[in-house]
Design a protein around this motif. Structure first.
Motif, mmCIF file in Angstrom:
data_model
loop_
_atom_site.group_PDB
_atom_site.id
_atom_site.type_symbol
_atom_site.label_atom_id
_atom_site.label_comp_id
_atom_site.label_asym_id
_atom_site.label_seq_id
_atom_site.Cartn_x
_atom_site.Cartn_y
_atom_site.Cartn_z
ATOM 1 N N PRO A 1 6.663 -1.665 -6.774
ATOM 2 C CA PRO A 1 8.118 -0.758 -6.722
ATOM 3 C C PRO A 1 7.619 0.711 -6.511
ATOM 4 N N GLY A 2 8.567 1.479 -5.963
ATOM 5 C CA GLY A 2 8.400 2.874 -5.909
ATOM 6 C C GLY A 2 9.720 3.491 -5.896
ATOM 7 N N VAL B 1 11.970 1.857 -2.900
ATOM 8 C CA VAL B 1 11.102 1.107 -1.961
ATOM 9 C C VAL B 1 10.223 0.228 -2.803
ATOM 10 N N ASP B 2 10.420 -1.181 -2.102
ATOM 11 C CA ASP B 2 9.511 -2.238 -2.823
ATOM 12 C C ASP B 2 8.711 -2.956 -1.804
ATOM 13 N N ALA B 3 7.415 -3.147 -2.309
ATOM 14 C CA ALA B 3 6.424 -3.842 -1.443
ATOM 15 C C ALA B 3 6.294 -5.504 -1.845
ATOM 16 N N LEU C 1 8.501 -4.323 3.179
ATOM 17 C CA LEU C 1 9.122 -3.157 2.536
ATOM 18 C C LEU C 1 10.316 -3.277 2.383
ATOM 19 N N SER C 2 11.204 -3.558 1.368
ATOM 20 C CA SER C 2 12.600 -3.709 1.106
ATOM 21 C C SER C 2 12.779 -2.179 0.767
ATOM 22 N N TYR C 3 14.193 -1.928 0.811
ATOM 23 C CA TYR C 3 14.536 -0.376 0.461
ATOM 24 C C TYR C 3 16.116 -0.759 -0.171
ATOM 25 N N LEU D 1 4.914 4.348 -4.770
ATOM 26 C CA LEU D 1 4.879 2.904 -4.919
ATOM 27 C C LEU D 1 3.148 2.883 -4.731
ATOM 28 N N LEU D 2 2.507 3.623 -4.101
ATOM 29 C CA LEU D 2 1.063 3.481 -4.050
ATOM 30 C C LEU D 2 0.263 3.073 -4.792
#
Length: 255
Positions: A185-186, A168-170, A131-133, A218-219
């Motif tokens: 992404p979210g 926030v990017d998964a 999880l980057s942000y 993001l979910l």
């Protein structure tokens, strides 16, 4: 005191009490944890043709926040709560055996794939969700400042406006092949105002709320990418699938 002078003072006071002060002061704070800077600390570029990932089912998945270069306003407890929300996207899927939370202190800033592989071995996981942000907060004093008069004198409360933008990017990686399987992404934007005397606490809550809303955004995208990746395995042979107890790869197997 002459009545005319007293009336003038009262009118001036009323005008001051109803007026707001102009301030031309902006403040910007940023918090960032980049997956590219973490995995490629020397400026290396990803391989143009990475090896085809081989996924052993059921998968053991780890989830972690990418470490940032600076002190984070997001505490470990807050991070774990957000990770628990991401876990929900992977839960109750027959091809996933377990989901582990990897604490932040197991990942080093700019640690690279070597550090990621160490953490994966320690927690015995095959796939890691990083999880980057990127969060930016703008604060500027504006015309919400009010001058209150009391029996002991005046009291100036400076109003501030804050604007928190969060991404926030998964990114889901197969650790063995170092391949990016998919990402989602979210984003969120939190706006608000608060007197300066309570701005610090309100701004902190706004930052936490920004992360929470970005993860909520993001979910559904992460869930969609999970299903899309299953389709890519069947139709595009995006990965080789090895089921538990099988010694051979089944390229077209459905996870």
């Amino acid at each position: 005191m002459k009545p005319v002078r007293w009336i003038a003072i009262m009118l001036s006071s009323a005008a001051l009490a109803g007026c707001a002060s102009w301030f031309n002061n902006q403040h910007r704070t940023a918090e960032r944890g980049s997956v590219v800077e973490y995995l490629y600390p020397q400026g290396d570029k990803p391989a143009l043709k990475p090896s085809l990932p081989e996924l052993h089912l059921p998968l053991w998945v780890g989830i972690a926040f990418v470490p940032g270069d600076n002190y984070s306003n997001l505490g470990e407890g807050d991070r774990n709560q957000l990770i628990d929300r991401v876990k929900a996207a992977f839960a109750n899927r027959p091809y996933i055996a377990k989901i582990e939370t990897i604490p932040s202190n197991y990942l080093r800033s700019r640690g690279g794939f070597g550090n990621l592989e160490q953490a994966a071995r320690m927690f015995n996981v095959d796939v890691v969700v990083l999880l980057s942000y990127d969060q930016v907060q703008f604060t500027d004093t504006n015309r919400l400042s009010l001058l209150y008069w009391t029996i002991v004198g005046s009291y100036l409360i400076n109003g501030n406006q804050y604007d928190v933008n969060t991404l926030v990017d998964a990114s889901v990686f197969d650790v063995s092949s170092r391949s990016l399987l998919f990402r989602a992404p979210g984003t969120s934007q939190v706006k608000g105002t608060a007197p300066r005397v309570i701005l610090s606490e309100d701004a902190r809550q706004a930052r936490a709320e920004g992360f929470r809303l970005a993860v909520e955004d993001l979910l559904p995208r992460l869930d969609a990418q999970l299903e899309n990746f299953r389709t890519r395995i069947r139709e595009e042979k995006a990965a080789r699938i090895v089921r538990a107890g099988s010694a051979e790869s089944a390229e077209a197997a459905k996870p």
